[in-house]
Design a protein around this motif. Structure first.
Motif, short mmCIF file in Angstrom:
data_model
loop_
_atom_site.label_atom_id
_atom_site.label_comp_id
_atom_site.label_asym_id
_atom_site.label_seq_id
_atom_site.Cartn_x
_atom_site.Cartn_y
_atom_site.Cartn_z
N GLY A 37 0.79 -1.21 0.00
CA GLY A 37 0.00 0.00 0.00
C GLY A 37 0.83 1.26 0.00
O GLY A 37 2.06 1.24 -0.10
N SER A 38 0.14 2.41 0.13
CA SER A 38 0.82 3.69 0.12
C SER A 38 -0.01 4.73 0.87
O SER A 38 -1.24 4.73 0.83
N PHE A 39 0.68 5.63 1.56
CA PHE A 39 0.06 6.79 2.16
C PHE A 39 -0.01 7.90 1.11
O PHE A 39 0.76 7.92 0.15
N TYR A 40 -0.93 8.85 1.31
CA TYR A 40 -0.98 10.00 0.42
C TYR A 40 -1.42 11.23 1.20
O TYR A 40 -2.03 11.14 2.27
N PHE A 41 -1.09 12.38 0.64
CA PHE A 41 -1.42 13.68 1.23
C PHE A 41 -1.94 14.57 0.11
O PHE A 41 -1.36 14.60 -0.98
N THR A 42 -3.05 15.28 0.34
CA THR A 42 -3.55 16.21 -0.66
C THR A 42 -3.84 17.57 -0.04
O THR A 42 -4.16 17.67 1.15
N TRP A 43 -3.72 18.58 -0.88
CA TRP A 43 -4.04 19.95 -0.50
C TRP A 43 -4.73 20.61 -1.69
O TRP A 43 -4.36 20.37 -2.84
N GLY A 44 -5.73 21.45 -1.43
CA GLY A 44 -6.39 22.14 -2.52
C GLY A 44 -7.42 23.12 -2.01
O GLY A 44 -7.48 23.43 -0.81
N TYR A 45 -8.24 23.62 -2.95
CA TYR A 45 -9.22 24.64 -2.63
C TYR A 45 -10.57 24.25 -3.21
O TYR A 45 -10.68 23.29 -3.99
N ASN A 46 -11.62 24.99 -2.84
CA ASN A 46 -12.97 24.57 -3.24
C ASN A 46 -13.88 25.76 -3.48
O ASN A 46 -13.64 26.87 -3.00
N ASP A 104 -4.67 -3.52 -2.43
CA ASP A 104 -5.09 -4.88 -2.73
C ASP A 104 -5.89 -4.87 -4.02
O ASP A 104 -6.04 -3.85 -4.68
N LYS A 105 -6.43 -6.00 -4.40
CA LYS A 105 -7.13 -6.10 -5.67
C LYS A 105 -8.42 -5.29 -5.70
O LYS A 105 -8.96 -5.01 -6.77
N HIS A 106 -8.93 -4.91 -4.53
CA HIS A 106 -10.15 -4.12 -4.47
C HIS A 106 -9.88 -2.62 -4.58
O HIS A 106 -10.81 -1.83 -4.70
N ASP A 107 -8.62 -2.19 -4.50
CA ASP A 107 -8.26 -0.77 -4.57
C ASP A 107 -9.05 0.07 -3.57
O ASP A 107 -9.64 1.09 -3.92
N LEU A 108 -9.03 -0.33 -2.33
CA LEU A 108 -9.73 0.38 -1.27
C LEU A 108 -8.74 1.19 -0.42
O LEU A 108 -7.57 0.84 -0.30
N GLY A 109 -9.25 2.26 0.19
CA GLY A 109 -8.43 3.07 1.08
C GLY A 109 -9.27 3.69 2.17
O GLY A 109 -10.50 3.61 2.17
N ILE A 110 -8.58 4.30 3.12
CA ILE A 110 -9.25 5.02 4.21
C ILE A 110 -8.59 6.39 4.32
O ILE A 110 -7.38 6.53 4.08
N ASN A 163 -13.32 8.86 5.74
CA ASN A 163 -13.91 8.40 4.48
C ASN A 163 -13.40 7.02 4.09
O ASN A 163 -12.22 6.70 4.30
N LEU A 164 -14.27 6.23 3.52
CA LEU A 164 -13.89 5.01 2.82
C LEU A 164 -13.70 5.38 1.36
O LEU A 164 -14.56 6.04 0.76
N VAL A 165 -12.56 5.01 0.78
CA VAL A 165 -12.19 5.44 -0.56
C VAL A 165 -12.11 4.23 -1.49
O VAL A 165 -11.54 3.20 -1.12
N LYS A 166 -12.67 4.36 -2.69
CA LYS A 166 -12.59 3.33 -3.71
C LYS A 166 -11.93 3.91 -4.96
O LYS A 166 -12.33 4.98 -5.44
N ARG A 167 -10.93 3.22 -5.47
CA ARG A 167 -10.24 3.66 -6.68
C ARG A 167 -10.48 2.66 -7.81
O ARG A 167 -10.40 1.45 -7.61
#
Length: 284
Positions: A37-46, A104-110, A163-167
């Motif tokens: 797996g991998s960690f990630y970080f995001t930043w942005g505006y809305n 994993d094969k389901h491409d799930l994240g939290i 959040n539960l994340v699906k890719r």
């Protein structure tokens, strides 16, 4: 002596097992599974849009009012003039996310997300006002000026969610990957309210105001291994049940509304372990 005789066969068995494992699977494949797996970080505006809401105001201890605004309009405030300055990064409506893909094969994240929106009840609008104000009954369309009531969650209308994340991968080349991203999550509203009601003004502090639940969908463009761009469109339901009013915090405002949020983000991936390799057939 007996312990030594038992130790020698045990060491021999371990060496044989290790040699067999190295022959059956390449070394790169062995290293891979320890930290998937991998960690990630995001930043942005809305930017944000809100439905009309019915807002109930009440204070029967230090004041005497109990009335309702029907179909109150509200708007956001981007404040993007100086967003590029280091000292102004958190002035606009911004988004901060930290997450983990299990790979994993389901491409799930939290993911843990902090969405900083701004919610302002539009001043000088005509609304239907029902209830009583200091002993006087009211039930009519009324021009609501800031001297009467002003309400804003601008520091802000903050959604703190898990959040539960699906890719879902859509397209891939050597160094670029395009994916669809879906999320569902919920959490508390941690907001900072500025208000004036019947001449009694109040600002802050940060506190728990209620709950929020949201779903979103978007696109993620991974560039090489570590950098990505992402856009999301999020629909949320926010329920304010604990907004304190007045300098003495004895007033209370309650309302709920739906929001539509468009996010534009950039981020970084932090893969754990080595890059995933396809399994190789055992060496005979």
């Amino acid at each position: 002596m007996k312990q030594t005789r038992l130790l020698v066969p045990l060491l021999f068995c371990c060496l044989v097992q290790s040699a067999y494992a190295q022959q059956s699977f390449p070394d790169k494949t062995l290293k891979l599974g320890k930290l998937p797996g991998s960690f990630y970080f995001t930043w942005g505006y809305n930017r944000d849009w809100y439905t009309k809401s019915t807002i109930h105001f009440r204070n029967t201890t230090t004041d005497n009012y109990d009335f309702t605004f029907v179909n109150a309009k509200a708007h956001d405030r981007p404040d993007l003039q100086d967003f590029y300055k280091i000292t102004s990064l958190t002035v606009p409506q911004y988004n901060l996310n930290v997450g983990y893909f299990f790979n994993d094969k389901h491409d799930l994240g939290i993911e843990l997300s902090w969405d900083h929106l701004k919610y302002i009840v539009t001043d000088n609008q005509v609304m239907h006002v029902q209830g009583q104000i200091r002993g006087h009954q009211i039930d009519k369309d009324t021009l609501v000026t800031p001297d009467f009531v002003h309400l804003q969650h601008t520091n802000g209308n903050n959604y703190l969610m898990i959040n539960l994340v699906k890719r879902q991968k859509l397209w891939q080349s050597k160094n670029i990957q395009l994916s669809a991203i879906g999320k569902v999550g919920a959490g508390p509203l941690i907001s900072y309210t500025i208000s004036t009601i019947l001449g009694n003004s109040q600002e802050g502090p940060f506190r728990y105001h209620g709950v929020v639940a949201a779903v979103s969908g978007g696109l993620k463009l991974d560039i090489f291994r570590y950098f990505f761009l992402q856009t999301d469109l999020q629909g949320a339901w926010a329920d304010y049940t604990n907004t304190k009013l007045g300098a003495d915090h004895q007033g209370l405002a309650t309302h709920h509304f739906y929001s539509l949020q468009y996010k534009y983000l950039f981020g970084f991936n932090f893969p754990l372990g080595k890059r995933q390799f396809t399994s190789s057939p055992p060496i005979r």
